[in-house]
Design a protein around this motif. Structure first.
Motif, PDB file in Angstrom:
ATOM      1  N   UNK A 135      37.499  39.909  46.854  1.00  0.00           N
ATOM      2  CA  UNK A 135      36.527  39.996  47.946  1.00  0.00           C
ATOM      3  C   UNK A 135      35.177  40.504  47.458  1.00  0.00           C
ATOM      4  N   UNK A 136      34.127  40.025  48.089  1.00  0.00           N
ATOM      5  CA  UNK A 136      32.798  40.576  47.835  1.00  0.00           C
ATOM      6  C   UNK A 136      32.610  41.768  48.767  1.00  0.00           C
ATOM      7  N   UNK A 137      32.387  42.940  48.190  1.00  0.00           N
ATOM      8  CA  UNK A 137      32.148  44.143  48.974  1.00  0.00           C
ATOM      9  C   UNK A 137      30.680  44.535  48.828  1.00  0.00           C
ATOM     10  N   UNK A 138      29.985  44.527  49.965  1.00  0.00           N
ATOM     11  CA  UNK A 138      28.595  44.976  49.967  1.00  0.00           C
ATOM     12  C   UNK A 138      28.548  46.491  49.903  1.00  0.00           C
ATOM     13  N   UNK A 139      27.714  47.026  49.020  1.00  0.00           N
ATOM     14  CA  UNK A 139      27.599  48.474  48.842  1.00  0.00           C
ATOM     15  C   UNK A 139      26.180  48.890  49.200  1.00  0.00           C
ATOM     16  N   UNK A 174      28.594  44.051  45.359  1.00  0.00           N
ATOM     17  CA  UNK A 174      27.202  43.652  45.533  1.00  0.00           C
ATOM     18  C   UNK A 174      26.420  44.806  46.150  1.00  0.00           C
ATOM     19  N   UNK A 175      25.480  45.355  45.414  1.00  0.00           N
ATOM     20  CA  UNK A 175      24.646  46.435  45.931  1.00  0.00           C
ATOM     21  C   UNK A 175      23.589  45.857  46.866  1.00  0.00           C
ATOM     22  N   UNK A 176      23.426  46.486  48.014  1.00  0.00           N
ATOM     23  CA  UNK A 176      22.386  46.100  48.956  1.00  0.00           C
ATOM     24  C   UNK A 176      21.411  47.272  49.000  1.00  0.00           C
ATOM     25  N   UNK A 181      33.349  42.820  53.232  1.00  0.00           N
ATOM     26  CA  UNK A 181      33.454  44.188  53.692  1.00  0.00           C
ATOM     27  C   UNK A 181      32.266  44.985  53.199  1.00  0.00           C
ATOM     28  N   UNK A 182      32.168  46.228  53.686  1.00  0.00           N
ATOM     29  CA  UNK A 182      31.025  47.078  53.347  1.00  0.00           C
ATOM     30  C   UNK A 182      31.522  48.467  52.974  1.00  0.00           C
TER      31      UNK A 182
END
Length: 343
Positions: A5-9, A38-40, A123-124
Motif C-alpha cells: 500500500x501507498x501510505x501518505x505521511x 510517500x511524504x506529503x 492510508x495516512x
C-alpha cells in the motif's frame, strides 16, 4: 498495482520534530518492506531535516498528476519520495508557534485526505501538529481527528490506541475530568460500543470482544463507591449485547488493560482520556500508535506532540512514527478491499 500500500505521511508542523522523525523513520529499511511511503510536505523543509539528521537519502519528487503511474511501482529504500506542496517560503524557526507553519501543516493534512478520497494513496500516517499554530493560522479545528472527520464528512469517528496486543477506544478525550464523568451515560456508552464494534470489524476483527472499563474503584462495588456502573454502564452493556455485540464489564480499570494485553479482550472502551492514555504509555510510550477509526481510509498518528524544546536538534526518536506507518500499512488492506468493509 504494486503489492504494497501507498501510505501518505504528512510532515507535521515544520517548526517541530515532525520533519526529522519522518526522515529518521524512512531510514528504517523495514518500512519499505511493508509499505510504499510517500511524504506529503515541503521539499525544502525535508532537505533541512536530512541535513540535521545526517541521514543520506535521495529525494524523489512525485507530481500529483503522476500518482496513478506510481501506484504501479515499488518505492525503494534509500530514496525519500515526496509530494512537494511548496508552501513554505524561506526558513521556519524551530520551536516557535508560527501561523505560516500552522497553515502549511493543515495543507499537508488536507492534501492527504484528498489523495486518499481519490484512491491515490491507501492510508495516512501523520506527524505531530501544534494546536496553537493551527489556531494562529485562523483554522478552526482542535486537532487532527476533527480535521479528518470534517473534511471526509465522517460522523462515527473514534480514536483507538494500539500498542502491542492492546487496543483502547475512548468514550471521552479532550474534556475536563468532571465533564467526562458527566458524559458517562447509558446512551453515550451504547452508541460508542456500536461504533467500536463496527470499527473493529473494519480493521479485520470480526468477532471481537470489547471490555468496558469501570469508572469507579472496584467497579463501584454495587453502589458503595459510586452509582454510575449500576445506573449507566451496565444498562448500556446489556443493550449492546442485545444488538449482538460481544461486550463485557464493567471491568475494574486497574486490571482491564492488563487482561486485554494478555488477549482476554480484543479492545477496551476507556471512559476518559487519562484512563486509557496512562495504560498505553506505561506499557510502551514510544510504540503507542493513535488510530482514527470511522473514516473511509485508515489514518494513524504518532502519540506525541511537536516537542518544540528539542526540534531541530536531530535527537527526537522516530519509533512512534515508524510504528504509525507500519500500523497504517497493516490495516490499509481492509479499506482497499470492498468485500472486507462493514459499512
Amino acid at each position: 498495482m504494486a503489492n504494497k500500500p501507498i501510505i501518505g505521511i504528512t510532515m507535521g508542523d515544520p517548526a517541530g520534530i515532525g520533519p526529522e522523525i519522518v526522515v529518521k523513520a524512512l531510514s528504517n529499511k523495514e518500512i519499505y518492506k511493508k509499505v510504499n511511503p510517500l511524504v506529503i510536505g515541503s521539499k525544502n523543509i525535508i532537505e533541512k531535516a536530512i541535513e540535521i539528521t545526517k541521514i543520506k537519502m535521495d529525494i524523489i519528487e512525485i507530481k500529483e498528476d503522476e500518482m496513478n503511474t506510481w501506484r504501479e511501482k515499488d518505492f525503494y529504500f534509500g530514496k525519500l519520495y515526496i509530494l512537494d506542496l511548496n508552501n513554505i517560503r524561506g526558513d521556519i524557526p524551530f520551536g516557535k508557534i508560527s501561523a505560516e507553519a500552522g497553515k502549511a501543516a493543515f495543507e499537508y493534512i488536507k492534501k492527504s485526505i484528498e489523495l486518499a478520497m481519490e484512491g491515490l494513496i491507501d492510508g495516512v500516517a501523520t506527524a505531530p501538529i501544534n494546536k496553537e499554530a493551527i489556531r494562529a493560522a485562523g483554522i478552526n479545528f482542535i486537532g487532527h481527528t476533527e480535521i479528518f472527520a470534517e473534511l471526509t464528512k465522517s460522523e462515527d469517528v473514534l480514536t483507538m490506541f494500539q500498542v502491542d496486543k492492546l487496543r483502547i477506544f475512548f468514550l471521552t478525550r479532550h474534556v475536563s475530568l468532571i465533564k467526562a464523568c458527566s458524559m458517562v451515560t447509558m446512551n453515550n456508552i451504547y452508541k460508542t460500543l456500536i461504533a467500536c464494534d463496527k470499527a473493529l470489524k473494519n480493521l479485520g476483527l470480526i468477532n471481537a470482544t470489547i471490555a468496558v472499563a469501570a469508572l469507579n474503584p472496584h467497579g463501584g462495588e454495587r453502589g458503595l463507591f459510586g452509582t454510575e456502573e449500576e445506573r449507566e454502564i451496565i444498562p448500556a452493556i446489556k443493550k449492546a449485547r442485545e444488538e449482538g455485540i460481544r461486550v463485557e464489564g464493567p471491568v475494574p480499570a486497574d486490571s482491564v488493560f492488563y487482561w486485554a494485553r494478555l488477549g482476554c479482550y480484543d479492545a477496551v472502551l476507556s471512559l476518559y482520556h487519562d484512563q486509557g492514555h496512562i495504560a498505553a504509555k506505561t506499557l510502551d510510550f514510544e510504540r503507542t500508535v493513535s488510530v482514527t477509526t470511522g473514516l473511509p481510509f485508515i489514518r494513524t498518528s504518532v502519540d506525541h506532540g511537536t516537542a518544540f524544546d528539542i526540534a531541530g536538534k536531530g535527537i527526537a526518536s522516530s519509533v512512534s512514527m515508524e510504528e504509525a506507518i507500519k500500523v497504517a500499512g497493516e490495516y490499509a488492506k481492509f479499506f482497499t478491499s470492498p468485500s472486507l468493509r462493514f459499512d
